[in-house]
Design an enzyme around this catalytic site. Structure first.
Site, PDB file in Angstrom:
ATOM      1  N   ASN A   1      38.530  26.648  32.718  1.00  0.00           N
ATOM      2  CA  ASN A   1      39.562  25.818  32.091  1.00  0.00           C
ATOM      3  C   ASN A   1      40.316  24.952  33.090  1.00  0.00           C
ATOM      4  O   ASN A   1      40.422  23.735  32.936  1.00  0.00           O
ATOM      5  CB  ASN A   1      40.557  26.717  31.346  1.00  0.00           C
ATOM      6  CG  ASN A   1      39.947  27.315  30.092  1.00  0.00           C
ATOM      7  OD1 ASN A   1      39.117  26.689  29.446  1.00  0.00           O
ATOM      8  ND2 ASN A   1      40.351  28.531  29.755  1.00  0.00           N
TER       9      ASN A   1
ATOM     10  N   GLY B   1      42.653  28.334  25.743  1.00  0.00           N
ATOM     11  CA  GLY B   1      42.736  28.288  27.200  1.00  0.00           C
ATOM     12  C   GLY B   1      44.113  28.567  27.748  1.00  0.00           C
ATOM     13  O   GLY B   1      44.431  28.182  28.880  1.00  0.00           O
TER      14      GLY B   1
ATOM     15  N   GLY C   1      48.712  26.606  30.493  1.00  0.00           N
ATOM     16  CA  GLY C   1      47.862  25.518  30.027  1.00  0.00           C
ATOM     17  C   GLY C   1      47.099  24.890  31.167  1.00  0.00           C
ATOM     18  O   GLY C   1      47.509  24.926  32.321  1.00  0.00           O
TER      19      GLY C   1
ATOM     20  N   LYS D   1      53.181  37.435  39.803  1.00  0.00           N
ATOM     21  CA  LYS D   1      54.090  36.298  39.959  1.00  0.00           C
ATOM     22  C   LYS D   1      55.443  36.751  40.493  1.00  0.00           C
ATOM     23  O   LYS D   1      56.048  36.084  41.340  1.00  0.00           O
ATOM     24  CB  LYS D   1      54.263  35.578  38.616  1.00  0.00           C
ATOM     25  CG  LYS D   1      53.005  34.911  38.101  1.00  0.00           C
ATOM     26  CD  LYS D   1      53.229  34.290  36.722  1.00  0.00           C
ATOM     27  CE  LYS D   1      51.957  33.672  36.171  1.00  0.00           C
ATOM     28  NZ  LYS D   1      52.140  33.085  34.828  1.00  0.00           N
TER      29      LYS D   1
ATOM     30  N   VAL E   1      31.874  25.243  43.076  1.00  0.00           N
ATOM     31  CA  VAL E   1      31.249  26.561  43.226  1.00  0.00           C
ATOM     32  C   VAL E   1      31.727  27.467  42.103  1.00  0.00           C
ATOM     33  O   VAL E   1      32.923  27.499  41.793  1.00  0.00           O
ATOM     34  CB  VAL E   1      31.620  27.193  44.590  1.00  0.00           C
ATOM     35  CG1 VAL E   1      30.909  28.536  44.773  1.00  0.00           C
ATOM     36  CG2 VAL E   1      31.298  26.248  45.740  1.00  0.00           C
TER      37      VAL E   1
ATOM     38  N   ARG F   1      28.110  32.244  40.797  1.00  0.00           N
ATOM     39  CA  ARG F   1      26.689  32.418  41.122  1.00  0.00           C
ATOM     40  C   ARG F   1      26.073  31.218  41.826  1.00  0.00           C
ATOM     41  O   ARG F   1      25.202  31.363  42.665  1.00  0.00           O
ATOM     42  CB  ARG F   1      25.876  32.707  39.846  1.00  0.00           C
ATOM     43  CG  ARG F   1      26.198  34.027  39.174  1.00  0.00           C
ATOM     44  CD  ARG F   1      25.277  34.291  37.987  1.00  0.00           C
ATOM     45  NE  ARG F   1      25.342  33.213  36.991  1.00  0.00           N
ATOM     46  CZ  ARG F   1      24.407  32.285  36.826  1.00  0.00           C
ATOM     47  NH1 ARG F   1      23.317  32.303  37.566  1.00  0.00           N
ATOM     48  NH2 ARG F   1      24.554  31.350  35.899  1.00  0.00           N
TER      49      ARG F   1
ATOM     50  N   ASP G   1      49.562  40.163  35.548  1.00  0.00           N
ATOM     51  CA  ASP G   1      49.706  38.769  35.952  1.00  0.00           C
ATOM     52  C   ASP G   1      51.178  38.434  36.204  1.00  0.00           C
ATOM     53  O   ASP G   1      51.522  37.774  37.187  1.00  0.00           O
ATOM     54  CB  ASP G   1      49.116  37.853  34.869  1.00  0.00           C
ATOM     55  CG  ASP G   1      48.942  36.429  35.355  1.00  0.00           C
ATOM     56  OD1 ASP G   1      48.239  36.237  36.365  1.00  0.00           O
ATOM     57  OD2 ASP G   1      49.531  35.521  34.747  1.00  0.00           O
TER      58      ASP G   1
ATOM     59  N   VAL H   1      52.669  30.436  40.353  1.00  0.00           N
ATOM     60  CA  VAL H   1      53.831  30.825  39.546  1.00  0.00           C
ATOM     61  C   VAL H   1      54.374  29.589  38.848  1.00  0.00           C
ATOM     62  O   VAL H   1      54.638  28.576  39.487  1.00  0.00           O
ATOM     63  CB  VAL H   1      54.950  31.444  40.411  1.00  0.00           C
ATOM     64  CG1 VAL H   1      56.101  31.925  39.526  1.00  0.00           C
ATOM     65  CG2 VAL H   1      54.423  32.589  41.248  1.00  0.00           C
TER      66      VAL H   1
END
Length: 810
Positions: free
Chosen positions: A468, A658, A791, A676, A498, A501, A672, A603
């Site tokens: 995303n 997303g 976002g 932060k 990259v 894989r 998460d 953050v």
């Protein structure tokens, strides 16, 4: 193992002050202030003679043999100068004692001069300025409440008389160790420039001898750092007196510093760096007049060199020319002369080799040329020696400069039309030199500096992650690439994309607008090692890793990225929220190699929260607490959740749009948000561990493992729990929010809270983040930053913002 390697006094530092830093009463007091602020008990000082004392002593010595009246006048000038220094710095009783000692020294030296001058007498007289400086500086420090003692370096430094005397480490080390233990807890002020031979005579350590003795004493004492304080802040990209836009270099590789010193740059001397090479010392150059205005640190860094860092010049160099007879083997003659000069430690600045004319040219500064000529003359080699004077030299210095085609091309371009005698490059490729038949070189140096350093740099970007955020950043970069280059003066090249894989790589650059389409067709599977080798061999001035993944494996490579000279811009929170030891290692690695790690996107997405916290701290404020809604995902979920739609269904909607991490459980687990909070707390100056944060997870235990589909299919327990909490909050007139909090006492938690509807954490727009900062300056009315915190667009924008910031730093 050398004596230097065995020496050890952890934490001790050495500060060296030159004569210009001790020129008058104000200077002495300024130096005492520097020692109060920048040194600790047991640290050492090495001092030069005050102001022009050494020159006055040389004058006095010379005139004493030819013009006794003039010699007496110089002696009286010297006497007044030293007595005025002492009287201006110390109370009367203490000043009288030091003046008496000084006058006694002066009378003894005068008696020595009356008996005639030899090498020992010359050294005894000329080296006495350092004795007076050390004795006075020690008294001043004691007067300022800093316990100090002074030490005559002749008590422990052993060296025999030679053109370039070398300190005997084996003899000097035990003598110094015996003296160090006699002065615990005191700052030791040591004389520079002087040593003693086995006959008990004073031996001067030669040109720049005080700097050499400082690093040599530091190595013998096992100090961690030597700081040379002078009237300049360090090494600049050019002489700032000649080039107005020359910039201070905060970090210089040891090999670059050594080459600059070999080329006789006034700020460094080759012998100063010899003890640094054989020890673990960090060497720092700093200005005693403006100690906070930057410095140059010289270290053994691993970062690969990519071209010129410095342009330097001399307007007065000489050429020693040796005409090899036609009957002699030219290569053999060259080799023999090279060995003679190496043994005598008089390496030339540059060498002109003309096979067709059987001619060798050796470039020296005018101070060294006569000695080198004498050495070659006494060698008695067959051939003709001659000296040419009045030439000039310009050079570019930097690891990899001779392998940088752009810098080499610009060097040759600037030399067009110049009276070039010959050009030369060092064997290790660190310098490119041109010897000119005439000077001055100021305009040439200005043009060269402008051409090399103000010309467009090429910055390579390698994007890790094409999900995303990565895909949205590629769109943004495609639109902004030309504008960014025009604004910064740098050419930004997308060198690679990259994923976990495969990789699509091109030194020539990828079209950002079509990179994803090409990726599907042309990307190849590549192992980590070959990818890393490709990155290390890059042709750019700088390479930047853009990490928009949530990969622990990639975060673990930040140390390697730093050590190989890559910058990192990160939306990945894992490195910033790792344990303190790993976090400090990463920060130190980037600082040590002079590279940058920027993580504003970790953050608040595009919100300037990291910058704000950092600016408050740098401005002198103290953060007392930070609280808020740190997750745009959870902000959106709790604003949408009114009980009409199951909570996990809202999570699914956010995931599809997303708004969540690749695995939405990372958001719901609170991990998460915790990361932060840890990043922000560290930015605010607090040493916090991730496991110190109390975290409320919204993920049922039986859903923590397994696939994402498994989580969505088994969400009934979470849905029921959230409805109950919502109803309980409504009964009290409150709303639910997922809140993070940290305070100066180290209390930190993240979890669901019920807050009033008029609370700043309640009145939000979907996806908003809110950060409330309470500090000494914002105690009664917290500083609040609010805006979109989730976002693809805002996070991609944060990455782009850090690219802009990196361009400013470069």
């Amino acid at each position: 193992m050398s004596v230097i390697a065995q020496a050890g006094a952890k934490g001790r530092q050495l500060h060296k002050f030159g004569g210009s830093s001790l020129a008058d009463v104000k200077c002495y007091l300024r130096v005492a202030g520097i020692m109060a602020e920048y040194s600790q008990p047991d640290d050492m000082m090495v001092v030069s003679a005050a102001g022009s004392t050494t020159n006055q002593l040389i004058n006095w010595l010379k005139l004493s043999q030819t013009d006794r009246l003039s010699a007496h006048q110089v002696q009286q000038t010297l006497r007044r100068y030293q007595c005025d220094l002492i009287s201006g710095l110390l109370p009367a009783e203490e000043a009288d004692s030091l003046i008496s000692a000084f006058v006694s020294d002066l009378e003894r030296l005068a008696a020595l001069l009356d008996s005639g001058i030899n090498d020992a007498v010359y050294a005894e007289v000329v080296g006495h300025g350092e004795v007076w400086s050390a004795r006075l500086m020690s008294a001043v420090l004691n007067q300022q409440g800093l316990p100090a003692a002074w030490l005559d370096a002749r008590e422990f430094l052993r060296a025999e008389r030679a053109a370039q005397p070398q300190v005997d480490e084996g003899l000097s080390y035990p003598l110094l160790q015996q003296l160090l233990v006699q002065h615990p807890g005191k700052r030791l002020v040591v004389t520079g420039f002087i040593s003693r031979n086995n006959a008990g005579e004073t031996v001067l350590l030669g040109r720049n001898g005080s700097d050499y003795s400082a690093t040599q004493i530091g190595a013998l004492a096992g100090v961690s750092r030597v700081t040379i304080w002078s009237d300049v802040a360090g090494v600049y990209s050019a002489d700032p007196r000649k080039v107005k836009d020359a910039c201070l270099l905060p970090l210089l590789r040891l090999d670059e510093a050594s080459e600059l010193a070999r080329l006789a740059a006034p700020v460094l001397h080759a012998r100063t760096l010899q003890p640094v090479s054989g020890s673990e010392i960090d060497l720092q150059l700093r200005c005693s007049y403006t100690p906070d205005q930057g410095s140059t640190r010289i270290e053994r860094v691993l970062a690969s060199g990519t071209g010129a860092r410095i342009v330097t010049s001399h307007d007065d160099v000489c050429l020693i020319e040796f005409q090899v007879p036609a009957s002699q083997d030219f290569k053999l003659a060259h080799k023999e002369i090279d060995q003679i000069l190496k043994r005598a430690q008089v390496r030339p600045l540059a060498v002109g080799v003309h096979n067709d004319r059987q001619l060798l040219q050796f470039c020296y500064t005018s101070e060294v040329a006569d000695s080198a000529l004498k050495i070659l003359d006494e060698a008695g080699l067959p051939g003709e020696l001659r000296l040419r004077q009045g030439l000039a030299l310009v050079a570019m210095v930097g690891a990899g400069v001779t392998r940088n085609p752009l810098h080499c091309h610009r060097f040759w371009q600037q030399l067009k039309g110049q009276p070039v005698e010959f050009t030369w490059q060092s064997d290790d490729g660190i310098s490119l030199v041109a010897v000119l038949r005439t000077g001055p070189t100021e305009s040439l140096i200005q043009g060269l500096h402008q051409s090399v350093f103000r010309a467009e740099k090429r910055i390579g970007l390698v994007l890790f992650g094409k999900g995303n955020i990565g895909s949205r950043w590629l769109e943004l970069f495609a639109r902004e690439q030309s504008t960014l280059s025009a604004r910064t003066g740098f050419e930004f090249v997308l060198a690679g994309v990259v994923d976990s894989r495969r990789s699509l790589l091109s030194y020539d650059g990828l079209d950002a607008s079509r990179a994803l389409a090409f990726f599907n067709d042309e990307a190849v599977e590549q192992d980590e090692e070959s990818l890393f080798l490709w990155m290390r061999a890059h042709p750019y001035d700088d390479l930047v890793v853009l990490d928009v993944t949530a990969s622990q494996q990639l975060a673990d490579q930040y140390l390697d990225f730093a050590s190989h000279g890559f910058h990192v811009i990160s939306a990945n929170k894992l490195a910033g929220a790792s344990d303190s030891n790993k976090y400090r290692q990463i920060h130190d690695a980037f600082e040590k190699t002079g590279r940058h790690w920027l993580y504003n996107a970790t953050v608040g997405a595009g919100l300037p929260i990291n910058h704000t916290v950092r600016d408050l701290i740098d401005s002198g404020d103290t953060i007392l607490s930070i609280s808020g809604i740190f997750s745009g995902t959870l902000s959106w979920l709790f604003l949408q959740f009114d009980g009409s739609v199951p909570f996990t269904e809202l999570v699914d909607q956010a995931w599809q749009q997303g708004l969540t991490e690749p695995d939405p459980r990372d958001d719901l687990s609170g991990k998460d948000v915790m990361r932060k909070l840890v990043i922000l707390a560290r930015e605010a100056g607090y040493n916090i561990e991730p496991d110190q944060v109390r975290v409320e997870s919204l993920v049922p235990a039986h859903c923590e493992g397994g696939s994402i589909d498994h989580f969505f299919e088994n969400g009934d327990e979470l849905n029921e729990q959230m409805v109950q909490r919502l109803e309980a909050a409504r009964e009290m007139g409150l709303v639910l929010r997922y809140v993070a909090r940290f305070d100066a006492n180290g209390k930190a938690r993240v979890g669901v809270e019920a807050v009033r509807e008029d609370h700043p954490l309640a009145s939000l727009l979907p996806c908003d983040n809110v950060f409330a900062i309470e500090s000494r300056w914002y105690r009664d009315n917290p500083l609040v930053i609010r805006g979109p915190g989730a976002g693809r667009d805002v996070t991609a924008g944060a990455i782009q913002s850090d690219i802009n910031r990196l361009a400013q730093l470069l």
